[in-house]
Design an enzyme around this catalytic site. Structure first.
Site, PDB file in Angstrom:
ATOM      1  N   LYS A  45       0.791  -1.349  -0.011  1.00 31.57           N
ATOM      2  CA  LYS A  45       0.072   0.066  -0.216  1.00 31.57           C
ATOM      3  C   LYS A  45       0.824   1.233   0.121  1.00 31.57           C
ATOM      4  CE  LYS A  45      -4.102   1.832   2.086  1.00 31.57           C
ATOM      5  NZ  LYS A  45      -5.054   1.779   2.992  1.00 31.57           N
ATOM      6  N   ASN A  77     -14.213   3.227  -3.684  1.00 28.69           N
ATOM      7  CA  ASN A  77     -13.446   3.282  -2.421  1.00 28.69           C
ATOM      8  C   ASN A  77     -13.199   4.972  -2.216  1.00 28.69           C
ATOM      9  OD1 ASN A  77     -10.324   3.933  -2.144  1.00 28.69           O
ATOM     10  ND2 ASN A  77     -10.699   2.789  -4.151  1.00 28.69           N
ATOM     11  N   ASN A 136       2.818   6.506  -7.129  1.00 32.78           N
ATOM     12  CA  ASN A 136       1.277   6.778  -7.296  1.00 32.78           C
ATOM     13  C   ASN A 136       1.281   8.224  -7.608  1.00 32.78           C
ATOM     14  OD1 ASN A 136      -1.183   7.289  -6.745  1.00 32.78           O
ATOM     15  ND2 ASN A 136      -1.083   5.963  -4.733  1.00 32.78           N
ATOM     16  N   SER A 138      -1.704   8.900  -8.954  1.00 27.29           N
ATOM     17  CA  SER A 138      -2.961   8.736  -9.514  1.00 27.29           C
ATOM     18  C   SER A 138      -4.093   8.391  -8.541  1.00 27.29           C
ATOM     19  CB  SER A 138      -2.842   7.432 -10.502  1.00 27.29           C
ATOM     20  OG  SER A 138      -2.317   6.228  -9.980  1.00 27.29           O
ATOM     21  N   CYS A 139      -3.911   8.538  -7.339  1.00 27.21           N
ATOM     22  CA  CYS A 139      -4.869   8.150  -6.366  1.00 27.21           C
ATOM     23  C   CYS A 139      -5.965   9.493  -6.846  1.00 27.21           C
ATOM     24  CB  CYS A 139      -4.355   8.421  -4.985  1.00 27.21           C
ATOM     25  SG  CYS A 139      -5.754   8.355  -3.593  1.00 27.21           S
ATOM     26  N   LYS A 177       2.650   5.092 -11.887  1.00 29.84           N
ATOM     27  CA  LYS A 177       1.137   4.580 -12.091  1.00 29.84           C
ATOM     28  C   LYS A 177       0.402   5.688 -12.423  1.00 29.84           C
ATOM     29  CE  LYS A 177      -2.222   1.734  -9.351  1.00 29.84           C
ATOM     30  NZ  LYS A 177      -2.320   1.369  -8.019  1.00 29.84           N
TER      31      LYS A 177
END
Length: 379
Positions: A45, A77, A136, A138-139, A177
């Site tokens: 994560k 989510n 990351n 892209s969240c 990502k």
């Protein structure tokens, strides 16, 4: 005998199935469980240097069901990245590599737009023994409010710059990502490759609103009567993910040969994985699928992918990677090809009819008399 073993950016995986960053890789206990079950790699994560700013809420999931209420086809989510201290993660990275020295452990990292922070998190993670990085960018929720995650991934110039910072410090392979919440996913992907990373991962979740409860009139998932748009995943996003993976893979083939692509989006079976590999994926990530079926689902997916390979006589993943990319073209070309085929069919039919036409009295047949008469008439 086909094999699922594959090497991607120097990483030797027993199979192409990778735990995608999220709850299935949220601590040492679940990461080691994944390795015991036989996953090809695990992406932990997402971590950051300062976890004190990360505060999750509950409930934070909402599901979309098919007609069968047990059949979940969509999953939203509003969960954030890890809320655990970075120092705890470093300790667990080390323990994980001690227990599974051959297991491919990938650190998903995220920071604000700060050169020193990105450099520090890269150096400290690789010192802890991780095998690779996923950046990351892209969240889609929560973190963009701090100019992180998708707020970076939507801007190709920032993507290229931050990847450059990371590559200056990284001694391990790096994947970036990608967010699907852009007009053309090839733009940030191209920027990531220009920045120097070895591969990209796509797609992360799609920004969404799951629905509105018609009894309470509140959107879901509801927290204190309110919600915020979240990230949509599960098999309902697969067609969108396949299209974006195809676009990135086509770009890689033309502009960045040798770079890699980790495919994500609603993968729940070996057949799903085969489709993404046929469209250019080197590996296939599963996150929501693990939340639905458990870590043991990797065994079934491996068996299904091997069965597909045996059916088509493929010996390795490389044998069919990108094989279906050749069958995409423009709509204008589809029109041209179909028109050409119809013209050939018409010509062949006319030629066949001409061959059946009576040209002398001794060619008349009692069985074909009506058809022969029709053939001699002007239509």
């Amino acid at each position: 005998m086909p094999t699922l073993a594959t090497t991607v950016d120097g990483l030797k995986l027993p199979n192409p199935f990778v735990i995608g960053s999220g709850p299935p890789g949220t601590n040492l206990n679940v990461i080691t469980r994944a390795f015991r079950e036989g996953w090809g790699a695990v992406i932990a994560k997402t971590v950051s240097l300062d976890a004190s700013k990360v505060v999750n809420v509950a409930p934070r999931y909402a599901k979309l069901h098919a007609n069968d209420p047990k059949d979940v086809i969509g999953w939203e989510n509003i969960e954030l990245i890890s809320d655990r201290k970075f120092e705890i993660w470093l300790d667990e990275f080390k323990k994980c590599k001690d227990q599974f020295p051959d297991g491919i452990l990938i650190a998903s990292i995220m920071e604000e737009y700060n050169h020193d922070a990105w450099t520090e998190i890269v150096e400290r993670c690789q010192d802890a023994g991780i095998d690779s990085f996923e950046l990351n960018f892209s969240c889609p929720h929560g973190l963009p409010e701090r100019k992180m995650g998708a707020a970076m991934g939507e801007n190709p110039e920032i993507v290229e710059e931050v990847v450059g910072w990371v590559m200056a410090a990284a001694k391990k392979p790096v994947w970036a990502k990608m967010t699907p919440n852009v007009t053309r996913i090839t733009d940030p992907s191209r920027a990531a490759f220009r920045g120097g990373c070895q591969g990209v991962s796509a797609i992360n979740t799609i920004r969404s609103v799951m629905g509105v409860n018609l009894d309470t009139l509140r959107p879901e998932p509801t927290v204190e009567g309110f919600t915020t748009p979240g990230g949509y995943s599960c098999r309902a996003v697969r067609p969108i993910a396949l299209r974006m993976v195809m676009e990135i893979a086509t770009m890689i083939r033309r502009e960045f040969p040798g770079r890699t692509l980790s495919a994500i989006g609603g993968i729940e079976s070996g057949g799903d994985a085969a489709q993404f590999i046929l469209l250019g994926g080197d590996t296939t990530q599963v996150c929501t699928g693990v939340m639905k079926f458990g870590y043991e689902c990797v065994k079934r997916m491996c068996d299904e992918l091997l069965a597909f390979m045996e059916k088509h006589k493929f010996e390795t993943i490389e044998d069919f990677k990108g094989k279906s990319l050749d069958y995409f073209t423009t709509h204008a070309e589809l029109v041209r090809m179909q028109g050409e085929r119809k013209a050939k069919d018409k010509a062949a039919a006319e030629e066949a009819a001409a061959k059946k036409m009576v040209r002398a009295d001794d060619q008349w047949s009692g069985d074909e008399f009506v058809k022969q008469s029709d053939a001699l008439a002007r239509s």
